[in-house]
Design a protein around this motif. Sequence first.
Motif, short mmCIF file in Angstrom:
data_model
loop_
_atom_site.label_atom_id
_atom_site.label_comp_id
_atom_site.label_asym_id
_atom_site.label_seq_id
_atom_site.Cartn_x
_atom_site.Cartn_y
_atom_site.Cartn_z
N PHE A 49 -6.57 16.42 -5.84
CA PHE A 49 -5.96 15.09 -5.90
C PHE A 49 -4.94 14.91 -4.78
O PHE A 49 -4.42 15.90 -4.25
N ILE A 50 -4.68 13.65 -4.45
CA ILE A 50 -3.53 13.34 -3.60
C ILE A 50 -2.79 12.14 -4.20
O ILE A 50 -3.38 11.35 -4.94
N ARG A 51 -1.49 12.06 -3.88
CA ARG A 51 -0.76 10.84 -4.17
C ARG A 51 -0.62 10.10 -2.85
O ARG A 51 -0.21 10.70 -1.84
N LEU A 52 -0.97 8.82 -2.87
CA LEU A 52 -0.95 8.03 -1.64
C LEU A 52 -0.15 6.75 -1.90
O LEU A 52 -0.50 5.95 -2.77
N SER A 53 0.93 6.58 -1.16
CA SER A 53 1.80 5.41 -1.36
C SER A 53 1.24 4.20 -0.62
O SER A 53 0.73 4.32 0.49
N PHE A 54 1.32 3.04 -1.27
CA PHE A 54 0.90 1.79 -0.60
C PHE A 54 2.10 0.93 -0.28
O PHE A 54 2.00 -0.30 -0.18
N ALA A 55 3.27 1.55 -0.09
CA ALA A 55 4.50 0.79 0.06
C ALA A 55 4.85 0.46 1.50
O ALA A 55 5.86 -0.17 1.77
N THR A 56 4.01 0.87 2.44
CA THR A 56 4.23 0.46 3.83
C THR A 56 3.36 -0.76 4.10
O THR A 56 2.18 -0.77 3.75
N PRO A 57 3.93 -1.84 4.69
CA PRO A 57 3.16 -3.07 4.91
C PRO A 57 1.86 -2.78 5.64
O PRO A 57 1.83 -2.05 6.63
N PHE A 58 0.81 -3.37 5.12
CA PHE A 58 -0.52 -3.14 5.67
C PHE A 58 -0.64 -3.77 7.06
O PHE A 58 -0.23 -4.91 7.27
N GLU A 60 -17.67 9.39 -3.80
CA GLU A 60 -17.38 9.87 -5.15
C GLU A 60 -15.90 9.85 -5.49
O GLU A 60 -15.50 10.36 -6.53
N THR A 61 -15.07 9.29 -4.60
CA THR A 61 -13.62 9.31 -4.81
C THR A 61 -13.23 8.59 -6.09
O THR A 61 -13.73 7.50 -6.37
N TYR A 62 -12.32 9.22 -6.87
CA TYR A 62 -11.79 8.57 -8.05
C TYR A 62 -10.44 7.94 -7.76
O TYR A 62 -9.57 8.58 -7.16
N PHE A 63 -10.25 6.70 -8.15
CA PHE A 63 -8.88 6.17 -8.24
C PHE A 63 -8.85 4.93 -9.11
O PHE A 63 -9.83 4.18 -9.19
N ALA A 64 -7.74 4.73 -9.81
CA ALA A 64 -7.56 3.55 -10.66
C ALA A 64 -6.58 2.61 -9.97
O ALA A 64 -5.52 3.06 -9.53
N PRO A 65 -6.90 1.33 -9.86
CA PRO A 65 -5.96 0.40 -9.22
C PRO A 65 -4.67 0.31 -10.04
O PRO A 65 -4.73 0.02 -11.23
N PRO A 66 -3.54 0.60 -9.42
CA PRO A 66 -2.28 0.61 -10.17
C PRO A 66 -1.89 -0.79 -10.66
O PRO A 66 -2.19 -1.78 -10.02
N GLN A 67 -1.23 -0.81 -11.80
CA GLN A 67 -0.70 -2.06 -12.35
C GLN A 67 0.76 -2.28 -11.95
O GLN A 67 1.38 -3.26 -12.36
N GLY A 68 1.28 -1.35 -11.17
CA GLY A 68 2.67 -1.43 -10.73
C GLY A 68 3.05 -0.16 -10.00
O GLY A 68 2.22 0.75 -9.85
N GLY A 69 4.29 -0.09 -9.56
CA GLY A 69 4.75 1.10 -8.84
C GLY A 69 4.36 1.08 -7.38
O GLY A 69 4.07 0.01 -6.82
N TYR A 70 4.34 2.25 -6.78
CA TYR A 70 4.13 2.33 -5.32
C TYR A 70 2.97 3.22 -4.89
O TYR A 70 2.76 3.40 -3.71
N VAL A 71 2.25 3.82 -5.88
CA VAL A 71 1.31 4.87 -5.46
C VAL A 71 -0.08 4.79 -6.11
O VAL A 71 -0.24 4.28 -7.21
N PHE A 72 -1.06 5.31 -5.36
CA PHE A 72 -2.38 5.61 -5.89
C PHE A 72 -2.46 7.09 -6.24
O PHE A 72 -1.90 7.92 -5.52
N TRP A 73 -3.20 7.39 -7.29
CA TRP A 73 -3.50 8.78 -7.63
C TRP A 73 -5.00 8.94 -7.39
O TRP A 73 -5.81 8.34 -8.10
N ILE A 74 -5.32 9.68 -6.36
CA ILE A 74 -6.70 9.69 -5.85
C ILE A 74 -7.31 11.08 -6.02
O ILE A 74 -6.71 12.08 -5.61
#
Lengths: 481, 481
Positions: free
Chosen positions: A451-460, A400-414
């Motif tokens: 909610f949490i803020r989760l950064s995707f700025a570390t290389p996967f 049931e997790t909500y999140f919108a794929p970001p169009q820019g920036g460094y973070v998900f809002w989940i």
Amino acid sequence: MKSTQEFLYLQIAQSIEQQIVSGTLPVGHKLPSVRVLCQQQQVSPSTVFNAYYRLETMGLIEARPKSGYYVRQSRAVQRMQRYQEILPSPQKLPPLNPSVSDIIDDIEQFNQLSGVTSFAPATPALQMLPGQKLQKSVREVMRKYSDECLNYAPVHGLACLREQILLHGAHWGFRGSPHEVLVTAGCLEAISLCLQALTRPGDLIITETLTYFGIQQLIQNLGLKVAPVAIHPETGLDMKHITTLLKAHKVKACLFTSNFHNPTAYSLPNEQKQWLAQLAASHQIPVIEDDVYGEVYFGKQRPTTIKRYDTEGWVIYCSSFSKMLSPGYRLGYCLPGRFMQQVARQKRIHSIATSSLVQYTLSHFLQKGRFSYHLKKLRQTLYLNMLKYEQCIDAYFPAETYFAPPQGGYVFWIGFAPNTNTYKLYLSAKAHHIGIVPGQLFSLGKQYKNFIRLSFATPFDQKIEESLKKLGKLANNLNIS
Amino acid sequence: MKSTQEFLYLQIAQSIEQQIVSGTLPVGHKLPSVRVLCQQQQVSPSTVFNAYYRLETMGLIEARPKSGYYVRQSRAVQRMQRYQEILPSPQKLPPLNPSVSDIIDDIEQFNQLSGVTSFAPATPALQMLPGQKLQKSVREVMRKYSDECLNYAPVHGLACLREQILLHGAHWGFRGSPHEVLVTAGCLEAISLCLQALTRPGDLIITETLTYFGIQQLIQNLGLKVAPVAIHPETGLDMKHITTLLKAHKVKACLFTSNFHNPTAYSLPNEQKQWLAQLAASHQIPVIEDDVYGEVYFGKQRPTTIKRYDTEGWVIYCSSFSKMLSPGYRLGYCLPGRFMQQVARQKRIHSIATSSLVQYTLSHFLQKGRFSYHLKKLRQTLYLNMLKYEQCIDAYFPAETYFAPPQGGYVFWIGFAPNTNTYKLYLSAKAHHIGIVPGQLFSLGKQYKNFIRLSFATPFDQKIEESLKKLGKLANNLNIS
């Protein structure tokens, strides 16, 4: 100047949007024809067309040839419904404990540990930054400006850097002179100086209900009162509320993020940007625009700014190089419009000037075209990275997790189920050497506890995947217990 | 803890000093014997000895063997009498016009012109700064800490730099841990953060009547009320007044310069420093100590600080490397004692952290011993320079000019006849491409209109001599017209 009448279509779009999200208009439902809606709402056909066009680009409705407009079966609708369901209601929440300051201290200490996976910082990983090229610029300017680097820079910043900032601003349509640029030690300093120039303790300002905790602390510290305006991660600012507030109260300034808002990752559409610029001029109220993430877009074009529509100097644009180049350099700037003298005065009073060595370096880096080159690479890297993170969240987080794929920036809002306490998730993640930022840190009303803020700025890599998997498991456990 | 009783000797010394300066005790007059004075004042012989010793070191009296103490025929007495004569009385002065801000803007613009001789900046000339050695450190840290330079430094500053600052503080007797050090972007930022941590608008603070205009603007900007305490360029702070103020008012903080005060060049004697530290603890009032010039001493030993006598953390020490190494680097620090948490919080709120590259560079520079080496050279150069300037002022300035030869720092505080308007002198000097700072800029009460601050930090040469000669001539003309 355009009147707010011209944004009537936005109001119509928002009203239909609400009916779709609430389920009043179910999937497959046929919307009234343009002609019918014109009559119902007493507006022109172009207004209705614009409203339908906006709903279409948001993924909420679709046009079927020779038939009309229909509510779409789309992920966007599902997402927005999910968001509506999990939106916290303020009265149910227990008082916040521990304090925001305590959590920030805690996160800062955690980020400095080695061997941890931190999804907390909203800045790129060091390996994404152009360290070697920056060093090259440092060496070159030390040769060329050895004496100048030692001396105080002018309060407003070095002429060569102001020139480069101006040229850079042309990307989003800034047309001005270098005299309109004020260099600062980062974007936060810019915002701090602006607020100090424009307000006195006890004054009222308008800002988003959800906003970067550093700015919240700044506002609190300056003793300002805040009228918060809702920001929705898919539809943006509640414009109607802003108009109401301006009518009812003596507002001293507005402070909004225009692009890839922290934490929701939402960008204001151009018409909202334009509307804000016009509002500032017509009400003679300064609008401070925080655009620290605007350069990090995943689309084809850099999103524009509120300042772009500013004709009379009521918009103060604040941004930085830190987030894209080197957080540690501490270099930002603002375009204070008609408030230049007041803001520059604050700069002199609090810190005299910004480091000359850093200013010469950045100026050289920009002038050599190294910044544009670096930005292009950074955006690509981040976008691909984001997609991989997205897959993991889809796969491992509660259904049931909500999140919108970001169009820019460094973070998900989940967002998780309404009863989830992400401070608990934060603590259990920390115990597993994983860092996240609990949502309540961004809320003026201490809400958004699910909610949490989760950064995707570390290389996967595999470690990241395992950490996200772990995090999903912890979130699942939390909902069960 | 010592009681203020132990500073009785200072009160006795000040009372005799006043009688000498006013002429009540003429040159050659024999002072009462130690025994007689003990009886008169109901104090111990050591108190009287200490009072006489202080007056002797000030050059006001001399001990003649087997005879007693006599009022001396000395330059010190003449100077102090001259100062008394020219001291402005507030009620006579017309309102200030133009504003302090306007004059500061004007001076800043003037300093940026080429071909001018500016005696305005209280910082060393660029050729006195260790540019090449600093560059060497920049290059070395870029190699060694390439990634770290890009990243945010911790709010409190880099551990390696805090360690070096601690070691450096040992020169004036600081014994603490690196955790007591907070790194800032210059000394002014340190003072700004301290005031913001300790006060709210409308609060009352105590500071000197004469003080650096940057600090005055800061105080005004923060909406603070000020109880000014007289500072005399030869005898220092009016301690009695401070005690009275603390009794009568709710004072939130004190702010004093301990060494080579700007603009008077006066340093507090050790007993006043100790007294202030004790006062802070006994009244539980924070004393902010500005010691930005303390390293630039011309005597044998570095003067000590108020912080040196602080046992309970009520003294907040602020200083900088800017003034001795590179104003353009923007690096300072403070030792906030028991207020560390509050001050560090302000640092995070307003600017997050200080530039990492600059911090690594300074840390490296200090660690290599380059700072101590440079300081030694700088002090010698400045002292010899000052002597040459002194000769010129003696030779070319109006006969009645007051000035005391500085024991350190970068400036002379020069007084002319009471009816002189040094703003006029400032304007006519500017017309001849010579820069000075009119005295009214340093006065909380817009007084000292017959004073100027004149920096001796530009290497002496023929052009300097000619400019000083010209300045003397202009001052003479001003008095005639």
